[in-house]
Design a protein around this motif. Structure first.
Motif, PDB file in Angstrom:
ATOM      1  N   ILE A 117       7.725 -18.190  11.776  1.00 15.39           N
ATOM      2  CA  ILE A 117       6.825 -19.318  11.318  1.00 15.39           C
ATOM      3  C   ILE A 117       5.561 -18.868  11.258  1.00 15.39           C
ATOM      4  CG2 ILE A 117       5.994 -21.589  11.750  1.00 15.39           C
ATOM      5  CD1 ILE A 117       8.675 -22.254  13.196  1.00 15.39           C
ATOM      6  N   ARG A 118       4.845 -18.985  10.125  1.00 15.45           N
ATOM      7  CA  ARG A 118       3.474 -18.609  10.502  1.00 15.45           C
ATOM      8  C   ARG A 118       2.645 -19.008  11.383  1.00 15.45           C
ATOM      9  NH1 ARG A 118       1.124 -15.848   6.302  1.00 15.45           N
ATOM     10  NH2 ARG A 118       2.645 -16.392   4.845  1.00 15.45           N
ATOM     11  N   TYR A 119       1.667 -18.150  11.959  1.00 17.88           N
ATOM     12  CA  TYR A 119       0.734 -18.621  12.982  1.00 17.88           C
ATOM     13  C   TYR A 119      -0.393 -18.539  12.784  1.00 17.88           C
ATOM     14  CZ  TYR A 119      -1.161 -19.024  17.785  1.00 17.88           C
ATOM     15  OH  TYR A 119      -1.731 -19.565  18.851  1.00 17.88           O
ATOM     16  N   ASN A 120      -1.317 -19.565  12.791  1.00 21.71           N
ATOM     17  CA  ASN A 120      -2.772 -19.693  12.495  1.00 21.71           C
ATOM     18  C   ASN A 120      -3.693 -20.028  13.408  1.00 21.71           C
ATOM     19  OD1 ASN A 120      -2.337 -19.346   9.749  1.00 21.71           O
ATOM     20  ND2 ASN A 120      -1.867 -21.468   9.514  1.00 21.71           N
ATOM     21  N   GLY A 121      -3.258 -19.944  14.834  1.00 25.32           N
ATOM     22  CA  GLY A 121      -4.204 -20.435  16.024  1.00 25.32           C
ATOM     23  C   GLY A 121      -4.609 -19.049  16.535  1.00 25.32           C
ATOM     24  N   GLU A 122      -5.383 -19.374  17.638  1.00 22.52           N
ATOM     25  CA  GLU A 122      -6.044 -18.194  18.450  1.00 22.52           C
ATOM     26  C   GLU A 122      -4.899 -17.526  19.128  1.00 22.52           C
ATOM     27  OE1 GLU A 122      -9.503 -17.372  21.799  1.00 22.52           O
ATOM     28  OE2 GLU A 122      -9.710 -18.857  19.945  1.00 22.52           O
ATOM     29  N   VAL A 123      -4.586 -16.288  19.224  1.00 21.07           N
ATOM     30  CA  VAL A 123      -3.654 -15.687  20.120  1.00 21.07           C
ATOM     31  C   VAL A 123      -4.273 -15.252  21.499  1.00 21.07           C
ATOM     32  CG1 VAL A 123      -2.434 -13.302  20.203  1.00 21.07           C
ATOM     33  CG2 VAL A 123      -3.010 -14.283  17.828  1.00 21.07           C
ATOM     34  N   PRO A 124      -3.397 -15.889  22.445  1.00 20.25           N
ATOM     35  CA  PRO A 124      -4.014 -15.895  23.812  1.00 20.25           C
ATOM     36  C   PRO A 124      -3.863 -14.314  24.406  1.00 20.25           C
ATOM     37  CG  PRO A 124      -1.694 -16.879  23.567  1.00 20.25           C
ATOM     38  CD  PRO A 124      -2.410 -16.605  22.220  1.00 20.25           C
ATOM     39  N   GLU A 125      -4.539 -14.139  25.330  1.00 22.13           N
ATOM     40  CA  GLU A 125      -4.263 -12.731  26.055  1.00 22.13           C
ATOM     41  C   GLU A 125      -2.730 -12.670  26.614  1.00 22.13           C
ATOM     42  OE1 GLU A 125      -3.842  -9.962  29.295  1.00 22.13           O
ATOM     43  OE2 GLU A 125      -4.066 -12.333  29.839  1.00 22.13           O
ATOM     44  N   TYR A 126      -2.170 -11.386  26.392  1.00 16.78           N
ATOM     45  CA  TYR A 126      -0.722 -11.685  26.494  1.00 16.78           C
ATOM     46  C   TYR A 126      -0.383 -11.777  28.046  1.00 16.78           C
ATOM     47  CZ  TYR A 126       3.773  -9.564  27.512  1.00 16.78           C
ATOM     48  OH  TYR A 126       5.267  -9.240  27.929  1.00 16.78           O
ATOM     49  N   LYS A 127      -0.849 -11.155  29.096  1.00 21.06           N
ATOM     50  CA  LYS A 127      -0.395 -11.260  30.369  1.00 21.06           C
ATOM     51  C   LYS A 127      -0.794 -12.981  30.748  1.00 21.06           C
ATOM     52  CE  LYS A 127      -0.388  -9.521  34.936  1.00 21.06           C
ATOM     53  NZ  LYS A 127      -0.599  -8.144  35.632  1.00 21.06           N
ATOM     54  N   GLU A 128      -1.902 -13.643  30.274  1.00 12.88           N
ATOM     55  CA  GLU A 128      -1.859 -14.976  30.732  1.00 12.88           C
ATOM     56  C   GLU A 128      -1.024 -15.820  29.938  1.00 12.88           C
ATOM     57  OE1 GLU A 128      -3.940 -18.450  32.090  1.00 12.88           O
ATOM     58  OE2 GLU A 128      -3.583 -16.185  32.769  1.00 12.88           O
ATOM     59  N   SER A 129      -0.409 -15.382  28.740  1.00 11.50           N
ATOM     60  CA  SER A 129       0.552 -16.013  28.038  1.00 11.50           C
ATOM     61  C   SER A 129       1.936 -16.061  28.678  1.00 11.50           C
ATOM     62  CB  SER A 129       0.610 -15.611  26.502  1.00 11.50           C
ATOM     63  OG  SER A 129       1.377 -14.414  26.498  1.00 11.50           O
ATOM     64  N   VAL A 130       2.021 -14.976  29.326  1.00  9.88           N
ATOM     65  CA  VAL A 130       3.409 -14.690  30.136  1.00  9.88           C
ATOM     66  C   VAL A 130       3.124 -15.676  31.299  1.00  9.88           C
ATOM     67  CG1 VAL A 130       4.857 -12.922  31.426  1.00  9.88           C
ATOM     68  CG2 VAL A 130       3.833 -12.336  29.403  1.00  9.88           C
ATOM     69  N   ARG A 131       2.232 -15.870  32.045  1.00 13.16           N
ATOM     70  CA  ARG A 131       2.032 -16.518  33.260  1.00 13.16           C
ATOM     71  C   ARG A 131       2.340 -17.996  32.624  1.00 13.16           C
ATOM     72  NH1 ARG A 131      -1.252 -19.741  35.350  1.00 13.16           N
ATOM     73  NH2 ARG A 131      -2.784 -19.779  33.827  1.00 13.16           N
ATOM     74  N   ILE A 132       1.743 -18.588  31.700  1.00 14.67           N
ATOM     75  CA  ILE A 132       1.725 -19.788  31.323  1.00 14.67           C
ATOM     76  C   ILE A 132       3.226 -20.151  30.958  1.00 14.67           C
ATOM     77  CG2 ILE A 132       1.082 -21.388  29.548  1.00 14.67           C
ATOM     78  CD1 ILE A 132      -1.692 -20.240  29.654  1.00 14.67           C
ATOM     79  N   ALA A 133       3.824 -19.200  30.189  1.00 13.10           N
ATOM     80  CA  ALA A 133       5.037 -19.490  29.877  1.00 13.10           C
ATOM     81  C   ALA A 133       6.155 -19.461  30.956  1.00 13.10           C
ATOM     82  CB  ALA A 133       5.551 -18.429  28.593  1.00 13.10           C
ATOM     83  N   MET A 134       6.097 -18.559  31.791  1.00 16.54           N
ATOM     84  CA  MET A 134       7.083 -18.440  33.030  1.00 16.54           C
ATOM     85  C   MET A 134       6.689 -19.755  33.809  1.00 16.54           C
ATOM     86  SD  MET A 134       7.276 -15.621  35.977  1.00 16.54           S
ATOM     87  CE  MET A 134       7.728 -14.378  34.812  1.00 16.54           C
ATOM     88  N   GLU A 135       5.564 -20.099  33.994  1.00 11.64           N
ATOM     89  CA  GLU A 135       5.133 -21.491  34.826  1.00 11.64           C
ATOM     90  C   GLU A 135       5.791 -22.459  34.204  1.00 11.64           C
ATOM     91  OE1 GLU A 135       1.130 -21.261  36.002  1.00 11.64           O
ATOM     92  OE2 GLU A 135       1.365 -19.533  37.290  1.00 11.64           O
ATOM     93  N   SER A 136       5.754 -22.694  32.799  1.00 10.79           N
ATOM     94  CA  SER A 136       6.334 -23.769  32.167  1.00 10.79           C
ATOM     95  C   SER A 136       7.905 -23.943  32.180  1.00 10.79           C
ATOM     96  CB  SER A 136       6.126 -23.555  30.603  1.00 10.79           C
ATOM     97  OG  SER A 136       6.526 -24.765  29.969  1.00 10.79           O
ATOM     98  N   GLU A 137       8.484 -22.653  32.247  1.00 10.73           N
ATOM     99  CA  GLU A 137       9.915 -22.618  32.164  1.00 10.73           C
ATOM    100  C   GLU A 137      10.256 -22.897  33.845  1.00 10.73           C
ATOM    101  OE1 GLU A 137      13.864 -22.053  30.817  1.00 10.73           O
ATOM    102  OE2 GLU A 137      11.880 -22.186  29.938  1.00 10.73           O
ATOM    103  N   MET A 138       9.342 -22.548  34.855  1.00 12.22           N
ATOM    104  CA  MET A 138       9.650 -22.918  36.152  1.00 12.22           C
ATOM    105  C   MET A 138       9.704 -24.416  36.527  1.00 12.22           C
ATOM    106  SD  MET A 138       7.873 -19.551  38.150  1.00 12.22           S
ATOM    107  CE  MET A 138       7.648 -20.272  39.419  1.00 12.22           C
ATOM    108  N   ASP A 139       8.585 -24.903  35.871  1.00  9.61           N
ATOM    109  CA  ASP A 139       8.485 -26.340  36.010  1.00  9.61           C
ATOM    110  C   ASP A 139       9.519 -27.195  35.507  1.00  9.61           C
ATOM    111  OD1 ASP A 139       5.978 -26.288  37.306  1.00  9.61           O
ATOM    112  OD2 ASP A 139       4.762 -26.489  35.683  1.00  9.61           O
ATOM    113  N   LYS A 140      10.026 -26.614  34.299  1.00  7.67           N
ATOM    114  CA  LYS A 140      11.279 -27.455  33.582  1.00  7.67           C
ATOM    115  C   LYS A 140      12.456 -27.569  34.403  1.00  7.67           C
ATOM    116  CE  LYS A 140      13.840 -25.455  30.163  1.00  7.67           C
ATOM    117  NZ  LYS A 140      14.060 -24.842  29.004  1.00  7.67           N
ATOM    118  N   LEU A 141      12.495 -26.169  34.975  1.00 10.81           N
ATOM    119  CA  LEU A 141      13.699 -26.063  35.956  1.00 10.81           C
ATOM    120  C   LEU A 141      13.724 -26.731  37.081  1.00 10.81           C
ATOM    121  CD1 LEU A 141      14.567 -22.367  35.700  1.00 10.81           C
ATOM    122  CD2 LEU A 141      15.807 -24.229  34.546  1.00 10.81           C
TER     123      LEU A 141
END
Length: 127
Positions: free
Chosen positions: A77-101
């Motif tokens: 899917i086309r992405y038009n937003g700002e690209v976050p910094e990689y390591k910070e994006s990993v932290r946010i995605a991992m914490e979101s998955e942990m919260d979901k669990l």
């Protein structure tokens, strides 16, 4: 949809989701490189969901920064937003998955408590 090298896209790869950059176009697939993580990969055995006693409980890290992979055009899917910094994006995605669990575990515990109460009421009260 038409793709060009340099386009930013969101793409699912296995159980994760990433923001990536298109590098090459190959018929029905695109060669992309990872720029950020939007959904952390699911852990465990994908063939036996929610089972913990399996021969191999997979620990899946996110794809690495600038890691390249072939993605089917249908998964992009086309992405038009700002690209976050990689390591910070990993932290946010991992914490979101942990919260979901954690929420799922709390929900499962509450369901179990309610079922135990109904079980006790149903099978210990003569009617």
């Amino acid at each position: 949809m038409s793709w060009n090298p340099g386009d930013k896209v969101r793409v699912k790869q296995r159980t994760g989701e990433y923001i990536a950059e298109v590098l090459e176009i190959h018929d029905t697939k695109l060669l992309v490189k990872v720029l950020a993580v939007t959904k952390y990969p699911q852990q465990g055995d994908l063939h036996t969901s929610y089972e913990v006693d399996v021969p191999l409980f997979h620990q899946r890290p996110a794809l690495s920064y600038l890691e390249k992979f072939m993605a089917p055009v249908s998964a992009v899917i086309r992405y038009n937003g700002e690209v976050p910094e990689y390591k910070e994006s990993v932290r946010i995605a991992m914490e979101s998955e942990m919260d979901k669990l954690r929420k799922m575990a709390a929900w499962a515990q509450r369901c179990l408590t309610e079922l135990e109460a109904m079980h006790k009421e149903t099978f210990t009260n003569p009617k």
